[in-house]
Design a protein around this motif. Structure first.
Motif, PDB file in Angstrom:
ATOM      1  N   ALA A 131       7.931   5.743   0.318  1.00 56.55           N
ATOM      2  CA  ALA A 131       7.393   6.553   1.353  1.00 56.55           C
ATOM      3  C   ALA A 131       8.029   6.370   2.486  1.00 56.55           C
ATOM      4  CB  ALA A 131       5.773   6.212   1.562  1.00 56.55           C
ATOM      5  N   TYR A 149      -9.287  -0.297   3.255  1.00 54.28           N
ATOM      6  CA  TYR A 149      -8.978   0.924   4.279  1.00 54.28           C
ATOM      7  C   TYR A 149     -10.419   1.277   5.243  1.00 54.28           C
ATOM      8  CZ  TYR A 149      -4.711   2.486   2.360  1.00 54.28           C
ATOM      9  OH  TYR A 149      -3.382   2.610   1.920  1.00 54.28           O
ATOM     10  N   ARG A 163       1.989   8.193   7.270  1.00 54.18           N
ATOM     11  CA  ARG A 163       3.093   7.119   6.933  1.00 54.18           C
ATOM     12  C   ARG A 163       3.533   7.419   5.670  1.00 54.18           C
ATOM     13  NH1 ARG A 163       0.844   1.035   8.760  1.00 54.18           N
ATOM     14  NH2 ARG A 163       0.585   1.614  10.901  1.00 54.18           N
ATOM     15  N   GLY A 164       3.774   8.855   5.440  1.00 53.87           N
ATOM     16  CA  GLY A 164       4.646   9.388   4.297  1.00 53.87           C
ATOM     17  C   GLY A 164       4.052   9.211   2.943  1.00 53.87           C
ATOM     18  N   TYR A 165       2.850   9.300   3.178  1.00 56.70           N
ATOM     19  CA  TYR A 165       1.787   9.426   1.708  1.00 56.70           C
ATOM     20  C   TYR A 165       0.409   9.902   2.112  1.00 56.70           C
ATOM     21  CZ  TYR A 165      -0.873   5.121   2.694  1.00 56.70           C
ATOM     22  OH  TYR A 165      -1.561   4.342   3.019  1.00 56.70           O
ATOM     23  N   ALA A 224      -1.997   2.474  -6.722  1.00 57.67           N
ATOM     24  CA  ALA A 224      -3.402   2.804  -5.941  1.00 57.67           C
ATOM     25  C   ALA A 224      -3.649   4.225  -6.456  1.00 57.67           C
ATOM     26  CB  ALA A 224      -3.112   2.686  -4.544  1.00 57.67           C
ATOM     27  N   GLN A 245       6.748  12.387  -3.721  1.00 55.36           N
ATOM     28  CA  GLN A 245       5.963  13.053  -4.975  1.00 55.36           C
ATOM     29  C   GLN A 245       5.283  14.439  -4.801  1.00 55.36           C
ATOM     30  OE1 GLN A 245       4.063   9.330  -5.474  1.00 55.36           O
ATOM     31  NE2 GLN A 245       5.264   8.901  -7.514  1.00 55.36           N
ATOM     32  N   ASP A 289      -3.037   7.702  -4.815  1.00 51.43           N
ATOM     33  CA  ASP A 289      -2.018   7.863  -3.739  1.00 51.43           C
ATOM     34  C   ASP A 289      -0.880   8.641  -4.262  1.00 51.43           C
ATOM     35  OD1 ASP A 289      -3.651   6.515  -2.109  1.00 51.43           O
ATOM     36  OD2 ASP A 289      -2.441   4.691  -1.699  1.00 51.43           O
ATOM     37  N   VAL A 290      -0.032   9.397  -3.358  1.00 47.00           N
ATOM     38  CA  VAL A 290       1.135  10.015  -3.656  1.00 47.00           C
ATOM     39  C   VAL A 290       2.039   9.861  -2.564  1.00 47.00           C
ATOM     40  CG1 VAL A 290       0.752  11.652  -5.527  1.00 47.00           C
ATOM     41  CG2 VAL A 290      -0.003  12.203  -3.341  1.00 47.00           C
ATOM     42  N   THR A 291       3.314   9.732  -2.501  1.00 48.51           N
ATOM     43  CA  THR A 291       4.412   9.708  -1.343  1.00 48.51           C
ATOM     44  C   THR A 291       4.558  11.404  -1.245  1.00 48.51           C
ATOM     45  OG1 THR A 291       6.334   9.874  -2.866  1.00 48.51           O
ATOM     46  CG2 THR A 291       5.491   7.653  -2.317  1.00 48.51           C
ATOM     47  N   ALA A 292       5.231  11.388  -0.183  1.00 48.38           N
ATOM     48  CA  ALA A 292       5.607  12.828   0.198  1.00 48.38           C
ATOM     49  C   ALA A 292       6.710  13.547  -0.501  1.00 48.38           C
ATOM     50  CB  ALA A 292       6.129  12.661   1.963  1.00 48.38           C
ATOM     51  N   TYR A 344       0.766  -1.163  -0.020  1.00 48.73           N
ATOM     52  CA  TYR A 344       0.075  -0.152   0.155  1.00 48.73           C
ATOM     53  C   TYR A 344       0.677   1.418   0.069  1.00 48.73           C
ATOM     54  CZ  TYR A 344       0.959   0.402   5.101  1.00 48.73           C
ATOM     55  OH  TYR A 344       1.454   0.700   6.202  1.00 48.73           O
ATOM     56  N   ARG A 345       1.746   1.165   0.586  1.00 43.05           N
ATOM     57  CA  ARG A 345       2.811   2.588   0.471  1.00 43.05           C
ATOM     58  C   ARG A 345       3.496   2.717  -0.724  1.00 43.05           C
ATOM     59  NH1 ARG A 345       4.156   1.423   5.888  1.00 43.05           N
ATOM     60  NH2 ARG A 345       6.104   0.605   5.144  1.00 43.05           N
ATOM     61  N   PRO A 346       3.196   3.768  -1.553  1.00 52.70           N
ATOM     62  CA  PRO A 346       3.829   3.938  -2.792  1.00 52.70           C
ATOM     63  C   PRO A 346       5.449   3.988  -2.404  1.00 52.70           C
ATOM     64  CG  PRO A 346       2.215   5.485  -2.503  1.00 52.70           C
ATOM     65  CD  PRO A 346       2.312   4.893  -1.042  1.00 52.70           C
TER      66      PRO A 346
END
Lengths: 101, 552
Positions: free
Chosen positions: A96, B420, B80-82, B347, B355, B350-353, A91-93
């Motif tokens: 992350a 989720y 959690r960084g996203y 997903a 990104q 969804d984007v990370t920090a 789930y975590r890109p």
């Protein structure tokens, strides 16, 4: 709806963290393996009612049907995903970072 | 874009302080969960399957670079960084701790953001066209009206405890890019014969378990009457809407049960009776807010830069990306660009920090500091000089943000689903991922052309499946996931709700089912036809035959 045919365990969510916790008979644990398995529906009913009335450190007490051996494993997919504590996919890109647990 | 004045800043700060106190009282046991729940929901805080979830409002989807960087910081420091961009143009953090949420809200307030009314039975984030201020077909910037409504509806004492949530969308263009026909109220900016501004008012649209297309309540409402008229609509709903059954509590049910004529009579009667002696003049408020949305000072830009032509000729990936993700800008020399958050197998939304920071940098360097969140769960950089496109693409490409699939079959909308969401009955994101992998080949995607797939993991339809050309609804059938397929949904001007193909399919079979639908379409389409045109011409029968051939 027909009564559960499977043994049940009792679960709730931790008030501060929001994650799933399991009733061990003496307290709440994050370890599913420590969950107390109720084979007697009446005993589960009584415990659920008592714990729901005492909610302070946890939220939303309810029961989950399980396959009890060797460690309790929820029957329904929803509860299995919840018991894993994470989505069913990576789930975590990528890349992350994670808040310190 | 809009900037807080002292009043806005104070209101948000006071709200955070109030919530900090409420959290403290919950943690020390002074408040029960029953007492606390409506308070946290009014501040966007849910308790989901695995953890709390904080939904942050992004008014009409508009962000600046500084705000995007702050979202990145928040996601790393307290989550959690996203983050997950939603179909309501908002962002959700999936793993906050309750005790940290007031600090998160303080961090949001530092950059003029909040989570107020992103949940609860109140007027939610007002959504709009992600190409506002860009599109050539717009009458004016719809965000002026959206911001006016945001200010009017924020902590509105009469509309804080409605029968159910209430969603308003605003469009100001000929082409509806805000799905106004599937909102509780849809507003379309119009001018009357004399050129005066006003609104076409639609009411009673929505998705969920009883999907409906909105009906016209007023063909033209003068701008000066906007707030009073909406007050009348909300008041009739608040008084007459059902409160005995959560599933029948939305305004669409009231409009349906009364009929649009009777409902309209009641609204007009309420509107006539309103005491408007102390009303804030809409025209003055509109003018005040409009100043924030004045077109930016566009630095000069060549409309057909030679360097761009050379880059397009030399890099086919870049050319595909510009052709697919570009959107015509009314300012010569500029293009709006969609940054797809739908990499193959990812997903959706969804984007990370990391990104987020890249997006912030991209906006700062190449888009006059501005970004938009779309209801398709993508990001738009609204003001990119054509001469900067190649450099922008290089920046995005290094961080997995260069997918050239806007509007294609892999640009899938999906709700968080069973992975989720506490309400979900089936997984959504893994279905989207499987379909995306199946159609990964870019050439094949281009051959299929524009085709929207929208996936919801329960009947509440957060994934907008009713208005997907292909809609997918995940349900629970005796403990097993089953996916109903609908065809022909459309959220835009020719709004229509998808029609069910027939019995549902198991999780593993969904990509194959989509493939059969696509193959049927490709075999039947006439030159130049899109999926919806073909479907409307040939109807359901050939698709049904393809999917259920051999079934008893």
């Amino acid at each position: 709806m027909a009564r559960a045919q499977h043994p049940v365990i009792l679960t709730a969510q931790d008030l501060i963290e929001g994650d799933a916790v399991w009733w061990t008979g003496t307290g709440w644990s994050r370890n599913l393996a420590h969950a107390l398995v109720y084979n007697d529906p009446a005993a589960a009913d009584a415990a659920e009612a008592r714990l729901a009335a005492e909610e302070s450190r946890v939220v939303g007490v309810y029961r989950v049907e399980v396959d009890p051996a060797p460690v309790p494993r929820p029957i329904l997919r929803r509860e299995a995903i919840r018991a894993d504590g994470r989505p069913s996919f990576a789930y975590r890109p990528q890349g992350a970072a994670r808040r310190a647990a | 874009m809009y900037h807080y004045d002292d009043f806005d800043a104070q209101l948000v700060r006071e709200r955070v302080a109030q919530f900090r106190d409420q959290v403290a009282r919950r943690l020390d046991g002074s408040l029960t969960e029953e007492e606390f729940k409506p308070l946290r929901l009014m501040n966007g805080l849910y308790l989901q399957l695995h953890a709390y979830m904080l939904r942050v409002a992004i008014p009409y989807g508009t962000l600046n670079s500084r705000q995007m960087r702050q979202l990145a910081m928040i996601s790393e420091r307290w989550d959690r960084g996203y983050g997950h961009f939603t179909t309501r143009q908002n962002i959700q953090f999936n793993w906050p701790r309750l005790a940290d949420v007031p600090d998160m809200l303080d961090a949001l307030a530092e950059v003029e953001m909040h989570a107020i009314q992103s949940s609860g039975n109140c007027i939610r984030n007002v959504t709009s066209d992600p190409f506002a201020g860009v599109a050539a077909d717009e009458i004016e910037d719809p965000r002026i009206t959206a911001e006016l409504l945001r200010q009017w509806s924020t902590l509105h004492p009469e509309f804080t405890f409605l029968g159910r949530k209430f969603k308003i969308a605003v469009s100001a263009a000929r082409q509806d890019r805000a799905a106004i026909r599937v909102h509780d109220i849809g507003l379309e900016v119009r001018r009357d014969a004399a050129g005066n501004p006003g609104y076409r008012v639609l009411v009673g649209g929505g998705q969920g378990r009883t999907p409906m297309i909105a009906k016209e309540l007023r063909a033209f409402l003068p701008r000066a009457d906007l707030l009073a008229y909406l007050e009348a609509v909300l008041r009739v709903y608040n008084l007459m809407g059902r409160r005995d059954n959560k599933f029948k509590a939305r305004i669409k049910i009231l409009v349906h049960e009364l009929g649009i004529e009777r409902f309209g009579e009641m609204v007009e009667s309420e509107f006539e009776a309103l005491d408007r002696s102390e009303e804030v003049p809409v025209a003055a408020e509109f003018a005040r807010i409009a100043r924030h949305f004045a077109p930016p000072d566009y630095p000069p830009a060549e409309d057909e830069p030679e360097a761009l032509d050379r880059a397009l000729a030399a890099h086919s990936d870049f050319a595909d990306w510009v052709a697919r993700n570009g959107f015509a800008h009314r300012e010569p020399g500029y293009l709006a660009v969609t940054v797809s958050l739908k990499p193959i197998g990812g997903a959706p939304g969804d984007v990370t920090a990391e990104q987020m920071r890249v997006l912030a940098e991209a906006a700062e360097r190449f888009s006059l500091g501005e970004l938009r969140v779309t209801h398709e769960q993508n990001i738009v950089l609204p003001h990119v000089r054509k001469s900067d496109l190649f450099a922008l693409w290089h920046l995005l490409r290094g961080h997995g943000l260069d997918t050239a699939n806007r509007g294609l079959i892999t640009d899938i909308i999906a709700c968080p689903g069973l992975d989720y969401c506490a309400l979900a009955t089936a997984r959504s994101i893994p279905v989207a991922q499987a379909i995306s992998e199946r159609f990964a080949d870019p050439a094949r995607q281009r051959e299929i052309g524009s085709l929207s797939i929208k996936i919801s993991g329960c009947i509440n339809a957060c994934g907008h499946h009713h208005v997907g050309a292909i809609g997918i609804l995940g349900l629970d059938r005796a403990g097993v996931e089953s996916y109903q397929i609908t065809l022909g949904g459309d959220p835009a001007n020719e709004a229509s709700l998808g029609e069910r193909t027939g019995p549902g399919f198991p999780f593993e079979q969904v990509p194959e089912v989509v493939e059969q639908i696509v193959d049927t379409y490709l075999a039947l389409r006439m030159p130049g036809e899109g999926f919806l045109q073909t479907y409307r011409r040939v109807g359901m029968t050939p698709f049904r035959e393809a999917l259920y051939a051999g079934a008893a």
